[in-house]
Design an enzyme around this catalytic site. Structure first.
Site, PDB file in Angstrom:
ATOM      1  N   SER A 156       0.841  -1.061   0.066  1.00  0.00           N
ATOM      2  CA  SER A 156       0.076  -0.089   0.176  1.00  0.00           C
ATOM      3  C   SER A 156       1.088   1.241  -0.009  1.00  0.00           C
ATOM      4  O   SER A 156       1.950   1.135   0.749  1.00  0.00           O
ATOM      5  CB  SER A 156      -1.152   0.107   1.132  1.00  0.00           C
ATOM      6  OG  SER A 156      -1.593   1.421   1.638  1.00  0.00           O
ATOM      7  N   TYR A 169      -2.462  -1.177  10.537  1.00  0.00           N
ATOM      8  CA  TYR A 169      -2.357  -1.194   9.331  1.00  0.00           C
ATOM      9  C   TYR A 169      -0.716  -0.578   8.302  1.00  0.00           C
ATOM     10  O   TYR A 169      -0.707  -1.334   7.702  1.00  0.00           O
ATOM     11  CB  TYR A 169      -3.356  -0.409   8.379  1.00  0.00           C
ATOM     12  CG  TYR A 169      -3.812  -0.682   7.322  1.00  0.00           C
ATOM     13  CD1 TYR A 169      -4.592  -1.603   7.162  1.00  0.00           C
ATOM     14  CD2 TYR A 169      -2.811  -0.058   6.124  1.00  0.00           C
ATOM     15  CE1 TYR A 169      -4.750  -1.977   5.661  1.00  0.00           C
ATOM     16  CE2 TYR A 169      -2.882   0.196   4.504  1.00  0.00           C
ATOM     17  CZ  TYR A 169      -3.490  -1.211   4.154  1.00  0.00           C
ATOM     18  OH  TYR A 169      -4.177  -1.060   2.518  1.00  0.00           O
TER      19      TYR A 169
HETATM   20  N1  LIG Z   1      -8.870  -0.975  -1.296  1.00  0.00           N
HETATM   21  C1  LIG Z   1      -7.972   0.200  -0.542  1.00  0.00           C
HETATM   22  O1  LIG Z   1      -8.368   1.482  -0.835  1.00  0.00           O
HETATM   23  C2  LIG Z   1      -6.800  -0.305  -0.972  1.00  0.00           C
HETATM   24  C3  LIG Z   1      -5.304   0.471  -1.141  1.00  0.00           C
HETATM   25  C4  LIG Z   1      -3.694   0.173  -1.047  1.00  0.00           C
HETATM   26  C5  LIG Z   1      -4.014  -0.782  -0.691  1.00  0.00           C
HETATM   27  N2  LIG Z   1      -5.037  -2.253  -0.422  1.00  0.00           N
HETATM   28  C6  LIG Z   1      -4.799  -3.703  -0.457  1.00  0.00           C
HETATM   29  O2  LIG Z   1      -4.944  -4.531  -0.638  1.00  0.00           O
HETATM   30  C7  LIG Z   1      -5.257  -5.653  -0.969  1.00  0.00           C
HETATM   31  C8  LIG Z   1      -7.145  -6.417  -1.252  1.00  0.00           C
HETATM   32  O3  LIG Z   1      -7.335  -5.187  -1.101  1.00  0.00           O
HETATM   33  P1  LIG Z   1      -9.639  -4.826  -1.283  1.00  0.00           P
HETATM   34  O4  LIG Z   1      -9.257  -3.286  -1.952  1.00  0.00           O
HETATM   35  O5  LIG Z   1      -9.488  -5.866  -2.325  1.00  0.00           O
HETATM   36  O6  LIG Z   1     -10.367  -5.158   0.072  1.00  0.00           O
HETATM   37  P2  LIG Z   1     -11.612  -6.039  -0.335  1.00  0.00           P
HETATM   38  O7  LIG Z   1     -12.228  -5.587   0.942  1.00  0.00           O
HETATM   39  O8  LIG Z   1     -12.226  -5.808  -1.300  1.00  0.00           O
HETATM   40  O9  LIG Z   1     -10.928  -7.342  -0.589  1.00  0.00           O
HETATM   41  C9  LIG Z   1     -10.164  -7.924   0.249  1.00  0.00           C
HETATM   42  C10 LIG Z   1     -10.213 -10.002   0.180  1.00  0.00           C
HETATM   43  O10 LIG Z   1      -9.329  -9.962   1.293  1.00  0.00           O
HETATM   44  C11 LIG Z   1     -10.309 -11.203   2.514  1.00  0.00           C
HETATM   45  N3  LIG Z   1      -9.810 -11.725   3.452  1.00  0.00           N
HETATM   46  C12 LIG Z   1      -9.486 -11.083   4.117  1.00  0.00           C
HETATM   47  N4  LIG Z   1      -9.163 -10.963   5.644  1.00  0.00           N
HETATM   48  C13 LIG Z   1      -8.737 -12.178   5.593  1.00  0.00           C
HETATM   49  C14 LIG Z   1      -8.460 -13.550   5.394  1.00  0.00           C
HETATM   50  N5  LIG Z   1      -7.815 -13.042   7.296  1.00  0.00           N
HETATM   51  N6  LIG Z   1      -8.427 -14.389   5.168  1.00  0.00           N
HETATM   52  C15 LIG Z   1      -8.612 -14.684   3.873  1.00  0.00           C
HETATM   53  N7  LIG Z   1      -8.860 -13.896   2.958  1.00  0.00           N
HETATM   54  C16 LIG Z   1      -9.123 -13.056   3.967  1.00  0.00           C
HETATM   55  C17 LIG Z   1     -11.817 -10.279   2.356  1.00  0.00           C
HETATM   56  O11 LIG Z   1     -12.714 -11.651   2.313  1.00  0.00           O
HETATM   57  C18 LIG Z   1     -12.442  -9.542   0.767  1.00  0.00           C
HETATM   58  O12 LIG Z   1     -12.363 -11.080  -0.518  1.00  0.00           O
HETATM   59  C19 LIG Z   1      -5.410  -5.549   0.625  1.00  0.00           C
HETATM   60  O13 LIG Z   1      -4.321  -6.299   1.119  1.00  0.00           O
HETATM   61  C20 LIG Z   1      -5.472  -4.238   1.334  1.00  0.00           C
HETATM   62  O14 LIG Z   1      -4.818  -3.644   2.054  1.00  0.00           O
HETATM   63  C21 LIG Z   1      -6.036  -1.605  -0.536  1.00  0.00           C
END
Ligand SMILES: NC(=O)c1ccc[n+]([C@@H]2O[C@H](COP(=O)([O-])OP(=O)(O)OC[C@H]3O[C@@H](n4cnc5c(N)ncnc54)[C@H](O)[C@@H]3O)[C@@H](O)[C@H]2O)c1
Length: 278
Positions: A156, A169
């Site tokens: 991130s 985080y």
């Molecule tokens: N959305 C943003 O703005 C953003 C920005 C920077 C980084 N990220 C990172 O991107 C990655 C994906 O996030 P996203 O945006 O798709 O969010 P999201 O919440 O849509 O998807 C996250 C997925 O991970 C699954 N998950 C969570 N905990 C889990 C666990 N313990 N075991 C297995 N699965 C689990 C959830 O059920 C979900 O399907 C994450 O690592 C997040 O930190 C997201």
């Protein structure tokens, strides 16, 4: 014309929705079969997670591209569960080439002096230890294959920047880069490359929710996406956008895992509309 990851198998965590689903679909469209896991139930102290129906939708989308997918409900905190899922997937699909450690939760938490210790532990367990578990379960398959491989750990912009009220985080994401660099050093001689992507705000449920909107616009009672876009586009990003799409992260990952990036390892690639140079 063969796809950019034709004939390869990718293991993706958090594939039930959001970026993980987008990565599964993008890689399948370029010829990969998929081993997918997702927790598919809620986690205490975090936003609602994906559901079994979400993971079933990912399966449907990959199969509609004529690729195979083995999807399992599993929690990255549970090493034995992750190992069983990846072992079964490799048994069925015959190989492993690509690992995307993407699963994560968002946790604001608040200032350290008032934050619940469990909130810290939960976030570190999922967003950092979960990635270690993913690597620990998958790397033996990459090594055994003897064909090299590529791992991408999702970070991130918070992997390189502090952010008030998000100690767990931010700390987990900083840790992700330490893990990425260490794995790159350990695995390079086997031609296994290890990199990270650093997304800014992404249009997924993790960002598109009331709690996140309030972090951006504490000045408003009921902020919506347009209110966030206005400040993010002007103050957070260089490019005039409030967020990027999951496909933008998938495209960067596709490049990193493809042979086009065959000599790129140990890199943290921002997909951040310029956020990190501000
Ligand atoms: N959305 C943003 O703005 C953003 C920005 C920077 C980084 N990220 C990172 O991107 C990655 C994906 O996030 P996203 O945006 O798709 O969010 P999201 O919440 O849509 O998807 C996250 C997925 O991970 C699954 N998950 C969570 N905990 C889990 C666990 N313990 N075991 C297995 N699965 C689990 C959830 O059920 C979900 O399907 C994450 O690592 C997040 O930190 C997201």
């Amino acid at each position: 014309m063969p796809g950019r990851v034709e004939g390869k198998v990718a293991f993706i965590t958090g594939a039930g929705r959001g970026q993980g689903r987008s990565h599964a679909v993008r890689l399948a469209a370029e010829g990969a079969d998929i081993i997918a896991i997702d927790i598919c139930h809620d986690v205490e102290g975090a936003l609602p997670m994906s559901t079994p129906a979400d993971l079933a939708e990912t399966v449907k989308l990959v199969e509609s591209l004529d690729r195979r997918i083995i999807a399992t409900q599993a929690d990255v905190r549970d090493f034995d569960g992750i190992k069983a899922a990846v072992d079964a997937g490799v048994e069925e699909l015959g190989r492993l080439d690509i690992v995307l450690a993407n699963a994560g939760i968002a946790s604001a938490g608040g200032p350290v002096e008032t934050m619940a210790p469990d909130g810290w532990k939960n976030t570190i367990d999922i967003n950092l230890t979960g990635l270690w578990h993913t690597a620990r379960a998958a790397v033996p398959h990459l090594i055994a294959g003897g064909r090299g491989g590529s791992i991408v750990l999702t970070g991130s912009v918070a992997a390189l920047q502090g952010s008030a009220n998000m100690s767990a985080y931010v700390s987990a994401k900083h840790g992700v880069l330490g893990l990425m660099r260490t794995l790159a050093l350990e695995l390079g001689q086997q031609r296994i490359r290890v990199n990270s992507v650093l997304p800014t705000n992404v249009n997924t449920p993790m960002f598109m929710n009331e709690g996140a909107f309030k972090l951006f616009r504490p000045d408003l009672e009921n902020p919506g996406p347009d209110d966030v876009a206005a400040v993010a586009a002007q103050f957070m990003h260089v490019l005039p956008v409030g967020w990027v799409e999951p496909e933008d992260i998938s495209n960067a990952i596709l490049f990193l895992v493809s042979d086009e990036a065959r000599y790129i390892t140990g890199v943290a690639l921002p997909v951040d509309a310029g956020a990190l140079i501000k």
